[in-house]
Design a protein around this motif. Structure first.
Motif, PDB file in Angstrom:
ATOM      1  N   LEU A 196     106.546   8.236  55.566  1.00  0.00           N
ATOM      2  CA  LEU A 196     107.598   8.267  56.581  1.00  0.00           C
ATOM      3  C   LEU A 196     107.048   9.036  57.776  1.00  0.00           C
ATOM      4  CD1 LEU A 196     110.542   7.556  57.353  1.00  0.00           C
ATOM      5  CD2 LEU A 196     111.167   9.850  56.604  1.00  0.00           C
ATOM      6  N   LEU A 197     107.038   8.400  58.931  1.00  0.00           N
ATOM      7  CA  LEU A 197     106.419   9.021  60.099  1.00  0.00           C
ATOM      8  C   LEU A 197     107.033  10.365  60.454  1.00  0.00           C
ATOM      9  CD1 LEU A 197     105.741   6.251  62.725  1.00  0.00           C
ATOM     10  CD2 LEU A 197     104.228   7.285  61.033  1.00  0.00           C
ATOM     11  N   TYR A 198     108.340  10.488  60.254  1.00  0.00           N
ATOM     12  CA  TYR A 198     109.033  11.679  60.728  1.00  0.00           C
ATOM     13  C   TYR A 198     108.620  12.944  59.977  1.00  0.00           C
ATOM     14  CZ  TYR A 198     111.760   8.138  63.093  1.00  0.00           C
ATOM     15  OH  TYR A 198     112.129   7.072  63.874  1.00  0.00           O
ATOM     16  N   THR A 199     108.036  12.788  58.798  1.00  0.00           N
ATOM     17  CA  THR A 199     107.627  13.973  58.037  1.00  0.00           C
ATOM     18  C   THR A 199     106.120  13.982  57.757  1.00  0.00           C
ATOM     19  OG1 THR A 199     108.216  12.771  56.008  1.00  0.00           O
ATOM     20  CG2 THR A 199     109.855  14.323  56.886  1.00  0.00           C
ATOM     21  N   VAL A 200     105.371  13.125  58.440  1.00  0.00           N
ATOM     22  CA  VAL A 200     103.958  12.960  58.084  1.00  0.00           C
ATOM     23  C   VAL A 200     103.111  14.151  58.540  1.00  0.00           C
ATOM     24  CG1 VAL A 200     103.147  11.725  60.138  1.00  0.00           C
ATOM     25  CG2 VAL A 200     102.219  11.136  57.905  1.00  0.00           C
ATOM     26  N   GLY A 201     103.564  14.869  59.553  1.00  0.00           N
ATOM     27  CA  GLY A 201     102.830  16.067  60.001  1.00  0.00           C
ATOM     28  C   GLY A 201     101.942  15.793  61.196  1.00  0.00           C
ATOM     29  N   GLN A 202     101.743  16.842  61.983  1.00  0.00           N
ATOM     30  CA  GLN A 202     101.036  16.717  63.260  1.00  0.00           C
ATOM     31  C   GLN A 202      99.577  16.292  63.089  1.00  0.00           C
ATOM     32  OE1 GLN A 202     103.190  17.010  65.786  1.00  0.00           O
ATOM     33  NE2 GLN A 202     101.554  16.105  67.012  1.00  0.00           N
ATOM     34  N   GLU A 203      98.942  16.774  62.042  1.00  0.00           N
ATOM     35  CA  GLU A 203      97.517  16.463  61.855  1.00  0.00           C
ATOM     36  C   GLU A 203      97.316  14.956  61.618  1.00  0.00           C
ATOM     37  OE1 GLU A 203      93.586  16.627  61.721  1.00  0.00           O
ATOM     38  OE2 GLU A 203      94.954  18.149  62.487  1.00  0.00           O
ATOM     39  N   ALA A 204      98.173  14.364  60.782  1.00  0.00           N
ATOM     40  CA  ALA A 204      98.073  12.923  60.511  1.00  0.00           C
ATOM     41  C   ALA A 204      98.402  12.116  61.765  1.00  0.00           C
ATOM     42  CB  ALA A 204      99.008  12.531  59.370  1.00  0.00           C
ATOM     43  N   LEU A 205      99.359  12.600  62.562  1.00  0.00           N
ATOM     44  CA  LEU A 205      99.718  11.891  63.809  1.00  0.00           C
ATOM     45  C   LEU A 205      98.545  11.917  64.787  1.00  0.00           C
ATOM     46  CD1 LEU A 205     103.358  13.197  64.385  1.00  0.00           C
ATOM     47  CD2 LEU A 205     102.683  10.940  63.529  1.00  0.00           C
ATOM     48  N   ARG A 206      97.895  13.094  64.884  1.00  0.00           N
ATOM     49  CA  ARG A 206      96.777  13.227  65.819  1.00  0.00           C
ATOM     50  C   ARG A 206      95.622  12.314  65.384  1.00  0.00           C
ATOM     51  NH1 ARG A 206      92.184  15.363  66.095  1.00  0.00           N
ATOM     52  NH2 ARG A 206      92.393  16.280  64.037  1.00  0.00           N
ATOM     53  N   ALA A 207      95.317  12.316  64.086  1.00  0.00           N
ATOM     54  CA  ALA A 207      94.232  11.467  63.575  1.00  0.00           C
ATOM     55  C   ALA A 207      94.549   9.996  63.854  1.00  0.00           C
ATOM     56  CB  ALA A 207      94.047  11.704  62.077  1.00  0.00           C
ATOM     57  N   ALA A 208      95.792   9.612  63.629  1.00  0.00           N
ATOM     58  CA  ALA A 208      96.184   8.221  63.861  1.00  0.00           C
ATOM     59  C   ALA A 208      96.045   7.863  65.336  1.00  0.00           C
ATOM     60  CB  ALA A 208      97.622   7.997  63.392  1.00  0.00           C
ATOM     61  N   ALA A 209      96.506   8.744  66.210  1.00  0.00           N
ATOM     62  CA  ALA A 209      96.431   8.456  67.651  1.00  0.00           C
ATOM     63  C   ALA A 209      94.973   8.243  68.074  1.00  0.00           C
ATOM     64  CB  ALA A 209      97.066   9.590  68.451  1.00  0.00           C
ATOM     65  N   GLU A 210      94.084   9.088  67.562  1.00  0.00           N
ATOM     66  CA  GLU A 210      92.667   8.965  67.944  1.00  0.00           C
ATOM     67  C   GLU A 210      92.063   7.664  67.410  1.00  0.00           C
ATOM     68  OE1 GLU A 210      91.714  13.780  67.959  1.00  0.00           O
ATOM     69  OE2 GLU A 210      90.613  12.460  66.584  1.00  0.00           O
ATOM     70  N   ASP A 211      92.304   7.370  66.136  1.00  0.00           N
ATOM     71  CA  ASP A 211      91.677   6.185  65.531  1.00  0.00           C
ATOM     72  C   ASP A 211      92.255   4.894  66.110  1.00  0.00           C
ATOM     73  OD1 ASP A 211      90.368   8.080  64.044  1.00  0.00           O
ATOM     74  OD2 ASP A 211      91.361   7.603  62.142  1.00  0.00           O
ATOM     75  N   ILE A 212      93.565   4.888  66.337  1.00  0.00           N
ATOM     76  CA  ILE A 212      94.202   3.691  66.911  1.00  0.00           C
ATOM     77  C   ILE A 212      93.665   3.445  68.317  1.00  0.00           C
ATOM     78  CG2 ILE A 212      96.414   2.816  67.786  1.00  0.00           C
ATOM     79  CD1 ILE A 212      97.670   4.410  65.325  1.00  0.00           C
ATOM     80  N   THR A 213      93.523   4.516  69.097  1.00  0.00           N
ATOM     81  CA  THR A 213      92.991   4.364  70.455  1.00  0.00           C
ATOM     82  C   THR A 213      91.547   3.860  70.413  1.00  0.00           C
ATOM     83  OG1 THR A 213      94.483   6.090  71.241  1.00  0.00           O
ATOM     84  CG2 THR A 213      92.607   5.572  72.641  1.00  0.00           C
ATOM     85  N   ALA A 214      90.786   4.326  69.430  1.00  0.00           N
ATOM     86  CA  ALA A 214      89.402   3.826  69.288  1.00  0.00           C
ATOM     87  C   ALA A 214      89.409   2.334  68.948  1.00  0.00           C
ATOM     88  CB  ALA A 214      88.664   4.622  68.215  1.00  0.00           C
ATOM     89  N   ALA A 215      90.335   1.925  68.095  1.00  0.00           N
ATOM     90  CA  ALA A 215      90.425   0.490  67.743  1.00  0.00           C
ATOM     91  C   ALA A 215      90.813  -0.335  68.967  1.00  0.00           C
ATOM     92  CB  ALA A 215      91.439   0.288  66.613  1.00  0.00           C
ATOM     93  N   VAL A 216      91.734   0.209  69.777  1.00  0.00           N
ATOM     94  CA  VAL A 216      92.132  -0.494  71.004  1.00  0.00           C
ATOM     95  C   VAL A 216      90.930  -0.609  71.945  1.00  0.00           C
ATOM     96  CG1 VAL A 216      93.565  -0.327  73.086  1.00  0.00           C
ATOM     97  CG2 VAL A 216      94.568   0.163  70.839  1.00  0.00           C
ATOM     98  N   ALA A 217      90.194   0.488  72.099  1.00  0.00           N
ATOM     99  CA  ALA A 217      89.026   0.488  72.995  1.00  0.00           C
ATOM    100  C   ALA A 217      87.971  -0.511  72.518  1.00  0.00           C
ATOM    101  CB  ALA A 217      88.433   1.890  73.077  1.00  0.00           C
ATOM    102  N   ASP A 218      87.898  -0.704  71.199  1.00  0.00           N
ATOM    103  CA  ASP A 218      86.960  -1.684  70.626  1.00  0.00           C
ATOM    104  C   ASP A 218      87.462  -3.123  70.766  1.00  0.00           C
ATOM    105  OD1 ASP A 218      85.065   0.084  69.842  1.00  0.00           O
ATOM    106  OD2 ASP A 218      85.361  -0.160  67.674  1.00  0.00           O
ATOM    107  N   GLY A 219      88.673  -3.299  71.263  1.00  0.00           N
ATOM    108  CA  GLY A 219      89.260  -4.637  71.353  1.00  0.00           C
ATOM    109  C   GLY A 219      89.717  -5.170  70.005  1.00  0.00           C
TER     110      GLY A 219
END
Ligand SMILES: NC(=O)c1ccc[n+]([C@@H]2O[C@H](COP(=O)([O-])OP(=O)(O)OC[C@H]3O[C@@H](n4cnc5c(N)ncnc54)[C@H](OP(=O)(O)O)[C@@H]3O)[C@@H](O)[C@H]2O)c1
Length: 343
Positions: A275-298
């Motif tokens: 559940l996103l609302y309780t996943v914690g800041q560290e998991a959110l930060r990791a997700a934001a970085e990896d998702i942005t890398a995937a976007v940058a890779d197309g």
């Protein structure tokens, strides 16, 4: 500025468009001029009262959005006016979400959008892609971050791959090197899951899912990304390989499930509740970085060609947009909030 608000729970008719002053960012916050806002099931579930009482007297719905930084508060060094950004969990602990022309957020909820990425894509990332990232990064023998090669040699089953979270899970798992199988309920949805990148699709209304998946994943599944546990957990347990992980992020199709303890513990598998609302800041930060890398890779895309048809609504039709999501629209519902001119 225009904002969509609700002050009581109810159907989509409680949403109204009002004028509100442009908010100013405080310390550690930025103000974003919203270009596009994403609409997710969580938005209508909160609005309908299914998640408890309203936490604020007036709420602007919307966790996800994309836009341009228009002002930065004191102490902000990592974002600047003019940056193109995407948001996550905009409305979770705050009254003001993304269904308004300007939203103020802490920088932790805001990530720079790679140059080539559209605002449509940026507004489609938050809830679906962060959920998918979490589901793909919690297995005992698997990675806790996603990158090309991270899931090499692993086989992932994405339940309901034509859904928004399912689509993101397929695209991220493919980017990370997994073999991806997806269940769907129709040939049209099979085409969408395949367009997202699924190597194999199984129509769960027509086929014996366990037999069909076994044909492809002879040693069992490493990971399952599950949207409908009441219907699917028993077959997931039969398909998971020893020490695999079944990540459960929704209760579509029913809220309760009965399992055989003996059959389940013999797998040594994990159930990872998400559940996103309780996943914690560290998991959110990791997700934001990896998702942005995937976007940058197309590697992450939206639109029919990526298995996620887009449905645009003007901000003034936010109620229709909510109703569309509530009614099970296939693909991604977006609000067109502002134009794309630079600051
Ligand atoms: N835990 C979290 O943090 C979190 C985050 C995001 C979303 N969610 C929840 O996850 C759910 C999906 O969100 P979404 O945005 O992806 O919605 P969506 O785009 O409407 O997708 C829902 C998907 O569920 C699939 N589905 C329903 N019953 C199924 C079954 N028995 N087997 C396989 N697939 C099944 C549907 O596929 P078919 O039509 O083919 O059955 C559909 O593709 C919602 O309930 C949402 O509230 C939770």
């Amino acid at each position: 500025m225009r904002a969509v608000v609700y002050t009581e729970s109810g159907d989509s008719s409680v949403l109204e468009v009002v004028e509100r002053p442009v908010p100013e960012p405080g310390r550690g916050e930025v103000r974003i001029r919203v270009v596009r806002a994403g609409v997710n099931p969580t938005d209508w579930k909160f609005r309908a009262g299914g998640m408890g009482e309203l936490a604020f007297p007036e709420i602007v719905p919307g966790q996800d959005g994309a836009g341009i930084v228009a002002a930065v508060g004191p102490g902000v060094t990592d974002l600047a006016v003019g940056d193109r950004v995407w948001t996550m969990l905009a409305q979770h602990t705050r009254p003001g979400g993304t269904a308004q022309e300007h939203v103020v957020l802490p920088t932790a909820n805001v990530t720079v959008l790679p140059d080539a990425a559209s605002y449509d894509l940026g507004a489609s990332l938050g809830v679906p892609a962060v959920t998918a990232h979490r589901a793909l990064t919690t297995s005992e023998d698997g990675p806790d971050r996603l990158a090309p090669g991270a899931l090499d040699g692993m086989t992932v089953l994405v339940s309901g791959g034509a859904g928004a979270v399912g689509n993101a899970a397929i695209q991220l798992a493919r980017w990370a090197g997994a073999t991806v199988i997806s269940t769907v309920s129709s040939p049209e949805k099979a085409a969408l899951a395949a367009a997202a990148g699924a190597h194999h699709t199984v129509d769960y209304r027509e086929a014996d899912v366990v037999a069909a998946v076994r044909e492809v994943a002879k040693d069992g599944l490493d990971l399952v990304v599950e949207v409908a546990p009441a219907q699917n957990l028993r077959s997931d347990v039969r398909l998971i390989r020893p020490r695999g992980t079944i990540a459960i992020y929704a209760n579509n199709g029913g809220d309760e499930v009965t399992l055989s303890v003996r059959e389940t513990f013999s797998t040594n598998a994990r159930f990872q509740w998400v559940l996103l609302y309780t996943v914690g800041q560290e998991a959110l930060r990791a997700a934001a970085e990896d998702i942005t890398a995937a976007v940058a890779d197309g590697a992450l895309g939206v639109g029919e060609e990526h298995g996620l048809p887009l449905h645009h609504y003007p901000l003034a039709e936010a109620a229709q947009a909510h109703a569309a999501v509530e009614g099970g629209a296939v693909g991604k519902v977006l609000l067109d909030v502002g134009d794309v001119r630079a600051e």
